[in-house]
Scaffold this active site. Structure first.
Site, short mmCIF file in Angstrom:
data_model
loop_
_atom_site.label_atom_id
_atom_site.label_comp_id
_atom_site.label_asym_id
_atom_site.label_seq_id
_atom_site.Cartn_x
_atom_site.Cartn_y
_atom_site.Cartn_z
N LEU A 92 -45.14 63.66 -2.76
CA LEU A 92 -45.63 64.29 -2.18
C LEU A 92 -45.48 65.81 -2.67
O LEU A 92 -44.46 66.39 -3.79
CB LEU A 92 -45.12 64.97 -0.47
CG LEU A 92 -45.86 66.13 -0.37
CD1 LEU A 92 -45.82 66.32 1.37
CD2 LEU A 92 -44.98 67.63 -0.68
N GLY A 102 -45.40 78.09 0.65
CA GLY A 102 -45.22 77.61 2.08
C GLY A 102 -46.50 76.30 1.91
O GLY A 102 -46.77 75.51 3.01
N GLY A 104 -46.05 73.27 0.38
CA GLY A 104 -45.55 72.29 0.58
C GLY A 104 -45.47 72.04 1.84
O GLY A 104 -46.14 70.41 2.28
N TYR A 140 -37.74 68.24 4.12
CA TYR A 140 -37.91 67.38 5.08
C TYR A 140 -37.18 67.75 6.73
O TYR A 140 -37.39 67.63 7.11
CB TYR A 140 -37.61 66.27 4.65
CG TYR A 140 -38.93 65.72 3.38
CD1 TYR A 140 -40.38 65.70 3.64
CD2 TYR A 140 -38.44 65.31 2.25
CE1 TYR A 140 -41.18 65.41 3.08
CE2 TYR A 140 -39.36 64.77 1.80
CZ TYR A 140 -40.84 65.24 2.22
OH TYR A 140 -41.98 64.77 0.91
N GLY A 142 -36.14 70.83 7.05
CA GLY A 142 -36.98 71.31 8.03
C GLY A 142 -38.20 71.14 8.91
O GLY A 142 -38.74 72.31 10.07
#
Length: 169
Positions: A92, A102, A104, A140, A142
């Site tokens: 990713l 933001g 991602g 991740y 988060g």
């Protein structure tokens, strides 16, 4: 800026994409299409009409072994020798032009939604990611992913937890 998510196709210009990590950029430019055609991974891109490809992720089927899971989860599962079904977000990345926006998280949420859609037909116990470094692990975490006890860079999110999280959005 209108972002469209779609399966990677020959018409997508991958040459301008750069996430700032040579290994991810190289895979995306040279191998993503091959992996998709060979049924190793399904690759999805996020495109913008002006910027072109601004992000991507890959999805694959994955098998979890009982011993990989934390005890509090493993003890609730039947003992299957064949393992447990999962989905892997293999890669990713977002383009450097999208840094600080933001994006991602937008990519990850689209991947998780796509996995949960497939999970309506094909069982998926968990969604798996491999964090490349501490920064990726924090990203991740988060989103609710938890490290595996024996492999802290490999992380998981139970599909049931992902579904509850998306319902709150």
């Amino acid at each position: 800026m209108a972002i469209v998510f779609e399966a990677l196709g020959k018409h997508h210009d991958r040459s301008r994409f750069s996430c700032g990590q040579a290994d991810l950029d190289g895979w995306f430019r040279r191998r993503a299409g091959q992996d998709d055609r060979r049924d190793v991974a399904r690759v999805f891109v996020a495109t913008d009409s002006e910027l072109g490809v601004v992000g991507f992720y890959s999805l694959s089927a994955f098998k979890l072994e009982l011993g990989e899971l934390p005890e509090e989860i493993a003890r609730k599962l039947p003992r299957y020798e064949s393992g447990y079904p999962a989905a892997l977000i293999g890669r990713l990345a977002r383009d450097v032009r999208m840094r600080g926006k933001g994006f991602g998280e937008v990519l990850a949420v689209d991947a998780i939604r796509r996995i949960l859609g497939a999970a309506e037909t094909l069982a998926v116990l968990a969604i798996i990611v491999d964090a490349k470094d501490e920064r990726a692990a924090a990203f991740y975490e988060g989103l609710g992913f938890v490290p595996f006890p024996r492999r802290p860079n490999r992380m998981f999110l139970l599909a049931s937890s992902a579904l509850r999280g998306l319902e709150k959005m």
